[in-house]
Design a protein around this motif. Structure first.
Motif, PDB file in Angstrom:
ATOM      1  N   GLY A 298      30.375  28.971  15.347  1.00  0.00           N
ATOM      2  CA  GLY A 298      31.208  29.964  14.876  1.00  0.00           C
ATOM      3  C   GLY A 298      32.686  29.660  14.706  1.00  0.00           C
ATOM      4  O   GLY A 298      33.583  30.599  14.531  1.00  0.00           O
ATOM      5  N   ILE A 299      32.966  28.331  14.519  1.00  0.00           N
ATOM      6  CA  ILE A 299      34.208  28.052  13.999  1.00  0.00           C
ATOM      7  C   ILE A 299      34.603  27.989  12.618  1.00  0.00           C
ATOM      8  O   ILE A 299      35.480  28.259  11.889  1.00  0.00           O
ATOM      9  N   LEU A 300      33.452  27.315  11.772  1.00  0.00           N
ATOM     10  CA  LEU A 300      33.712  27.513  10.589  1.00  0.00           C
ATOM     11  C   LEU A 300      32.520  28.410   9.696  1.00  0.00           C
ATOM     12  O   LEU A 300      31.418  28.568  10.522  1.00  0.00           O
ATOM     13  N   ASP A 301      32.592  28.528   8.714  1.00  0.00           N
ATOM     14  CA  ASP A 301      31.782  29.527   7.814  1.00  0.00           C
ATOM     15  C   ASP A 301      31.282  28.547   6.618  1.00  0.00           C
ATOM     16  O   ASP A 301      32.088  27.700   6.189  1.00  0.00           O
TER      17      ASP A 301
ATOM     18  N   ARG B 123      37.735  31.766  11.675  1.00  0.00           N
ATOM     19  CA  ARG B 123      38.788  32.610  12.193  1.00  0.00           C
ATOM     20  C   ARG B 123      40.144  32.298  11.850  1.00  0.00           C
ATOM     21  O   ARG B 123      40.106  31.085  11.061  1.00  0.00           O
ATOM     22  N   LYS B 124      40.821  32.953  12.395  1.00  0.00           N
ATOM     23  CA  LYS B 124      42.571  32.367  11.866  1.00  0.00           C
ATOM     24  C   LYS B 124      42.743  31.298  12.719  1.00  0.00           C
ATOM     25  O   LYS B 124      42.060  30.940  13.789  1.00  0.00           O
ATOM     26  N   PRO B 125      43.713  30.297  12.266  1.00  0.00           N
ATOM     27  CA  PRO B 125      43.929  29.315  12.870  1.00  0.00           C
ATOM     28  C   PRO B 125      44.640  29.454  14.269  1.00  0.00           C
ATOM     29  O   PRO B 125      44.485  28.596  15.147  1.00  0.00           O
ATOM     30  N   ALA B 126      45.230  30.540  14.403  1.00  0.00           N
ATOM     31  CA  ALA B 126      45.654  30.832  15.940  1.00  0.00           C
ATOM     32  C   ALA B 126      44.558  31.014  16.661  1.00  0.00           C
ATOM     33  O   ALA B 126      45.043  31.037  17.934  1.00  0.00           O
ATOM     34  N   ASP B 127      43.410  31.237  16.280  1.00  0.00           N
ATOM     35  CA  ASP B 127      42.383  31.600  17.446  1.00  0.00           C
ATOM     36  C   ASP B 127      41.497  30.652  17.376  1.00  0.00           C
ATOM     37  O   ASP B 127      40.399  30.880  18.029  1.00  0.00           O
ATOM     38  N   ILE B 128      41.792  29.590  16.932  1.00  0.00           N
ATOM     39  CA  ILE B 128      40.911  28.117  17.252  1.00  0.00           C
ATOM     40  C   ILE B 128      41.567  27.155  17.946  1.00  0.00           C
ATOM     41  O   ILE B 128      42.695  26.740  17.608  1.00  0.00           O
TER      42      ILE B 128
ATOM     43  N   LYS C  32      45.401  25.294  25.304  1.00  0.00           N
ATOM     44  CA  LYS C  32      46.456  25.987  25.022  1.00  0.00           C
ATOM     45  C   LYS C  32      47.060  25.706  23.772  1.00  0.00           C
ATOM     46  O   LYS C  32      47.860  26.713  23.006  1.00  0.00           O
ATOM     47  N   THR C  33      46.340  24.721  23.168  1.00  0.00           N
ATOM     48  CA  THR C  33      47.078  24.475  21.696  1.00  0.00           C
ATOM     49  C   THR C  33      45.887  24.777  20.824  1.00  0.00           C
ATOM     50  O   THR C  33      44.882  24.311  20.837  1.00  0.00           O
ATOM     51  N   THR C  34      46.607  25.523  19.795  1.00  0.00           N
ATOM     52  CA  THR C  34      45.591  25.940  18.747  1.00  0.00           C
ATOM     53  C   THR C  34      45.872  25.053  17.325  1.00  0.00           C
ATOM     54  O   THR C  34      46.760  24.562  17.253  1.00  0.00           O
ATOM     55  N   ILE C  35      44.920  25.298  16.468  1.00  0.00           N
ATOM     56  CA  ILE C  35      45.165  24.737  15.198  1.00  0.00           C
ATOM     57  C   ILE C  35      46.704  25.018  14.424  1.00  0.00           C
ATOM     58  O   ILE C  35      47.074  24.372  13.923  1.00  0.00           O
ATOM     59  N   ALA C  36      47.104  26.414  14.576  1.00  0.00           N
ATOM     60  CA  ALA C  36      48.194  26.922  14.263  1.00  0.00           C
ATOM     61  C   ALA C  36      49.323  25.993  14.703  1.00  0.00           C
ATOM     62  O   ALA C  36      50.248  25.668  14.054  1.00  0.00           O
TER      63      ALA C  36
END
Lengths: 166, 166
Positions: A53-56, A69-74, A131-135
């Motif tokens: 569920g990370i990529l479509d 999802r938004k980069p801040a949610d990954i 703790k660290t997101t893609i954003a």
DNA sequence: GGCAAATTACTCGGATACACATTGTCCGAGTGTCTCTGG
DNA sequence: CCAGAGACACTCGGACAATGTGTATCCGAGTAATTTGCC
């Protein structure tokens, strides 16, 4: 204690996908070419990320992958768990039960202290990854970049990015 | 993300060795029999622990293994690093350099943010492992034990422990 | 010229071989102990 | 009876196979754009 090679590829791929415009899509072949890795092998991990569920995925021509999802949610933890699997690194095989004179089974109700300590450490490890997101990664990259890295990414996206009608 | 089977064996072996009396020695065959594992394979890891300065070896008949340091000075991290190797789990293969149009080399002076984040998490993991010592494990074991576990260990040591002149 | 349907080409998805690392095993070198012999 | 030398038996140490997981690859299913024929 060894992480597979695919973890690095998966993280870089997600980071790359995070920088494309809304509704944009990138094919697995393009990502593999950009990173200089095997296309088929990268596909395997992209599928895992898709299943988690990370990529479509967008099938058909002009199709490809896109963030779900938004980069801040990954988080990095999401990616690592998707690729490496959710099983903990340390598996207590209950070595105490083996041997010539095993302990009575009532002692096995609670896990042994060794297993508890190892799993505790792993839990801390995962918490740090969460703790660290893609954003965050994109933000830290922008700090040290003088424009060269972003320019290369934009140039590549300009060529290979496909915009679907969504 | 997977730790070898030998890690568990090594930790249990060290914990077992920590409970024998001063000057006492235990052969690898005895430890393997107690845990119900392959003797020769356990030897491999005991040698690694010996090379790392965690265990001392006593050659010859009535020889065996013995702790080289106090149980309070042996951490789980020491054991894990000895058996699994000191290399970090995440190895950044500098995927950015590959591909058709690699980045200029000046960008590689500093590690990429992904690698930094992963290594940071691993550092936290190791710090957590370094917190618990073998002495701690024995203490926590004594708390939940009603005497049965200790009795089994003592009975086995009574048979197989060898006391050297040192 | 516009519309619709068949075709086509491109995508992802899963099943299939290869390679390396970990696991498991074996035999050889080294050392302390025991025994036998000589004093 | 004591001392010393020899042989012995037990230990660890490193080198050698087998299995499991990760790596790499291929071919098939599905879908949207394209093209072509018809109205």
């Amino acid at each position: 204690m060894k992480l597979g090679e695919g973890v690095e590829q998966a993280i870089h791929s997600v980071a790359m996908l995070s920088s494309l415009s809304e509704g944009g899509v990138l094919s697995a072949a393009a990502i593999a070419e950009f990173h200089g890795v095997s296309t088929s092998y990268l596909l395997k991990h992209l599928q895992a990320l898709s299943g988690a569920g990370i990529l479509d995925t967008v099938p058909g021509p002009k199709g490809g992958y896109r963030l779900a999802r938004k980069p801040a949610d990954i988080t990095l933890l999401d990616i690592v768990l998707s690729v490496e699997g959710p099983a903990p690194a340390f598996r207590c095989s209950e070595i105490r039960q083996r041997g010539p004179n095993p302990l009575p089974s009532r002692y096995f109700a609670k896990p042994c202290g060794i297993s508890a300590a190892m799993l505790k450490a792993e839990q801390v490890y995962r918490a740090e990854l969460a703790k660290t997101t893609i954003a965050d990664l994109g933000r830290t990259l922008a700090e040290v970049d003088d424009g060269g890295i972003a320019a290369r990414g934009c140039a590549f996206l300009e060529i290979h990015e496909r915009k679907t009608a969504r």
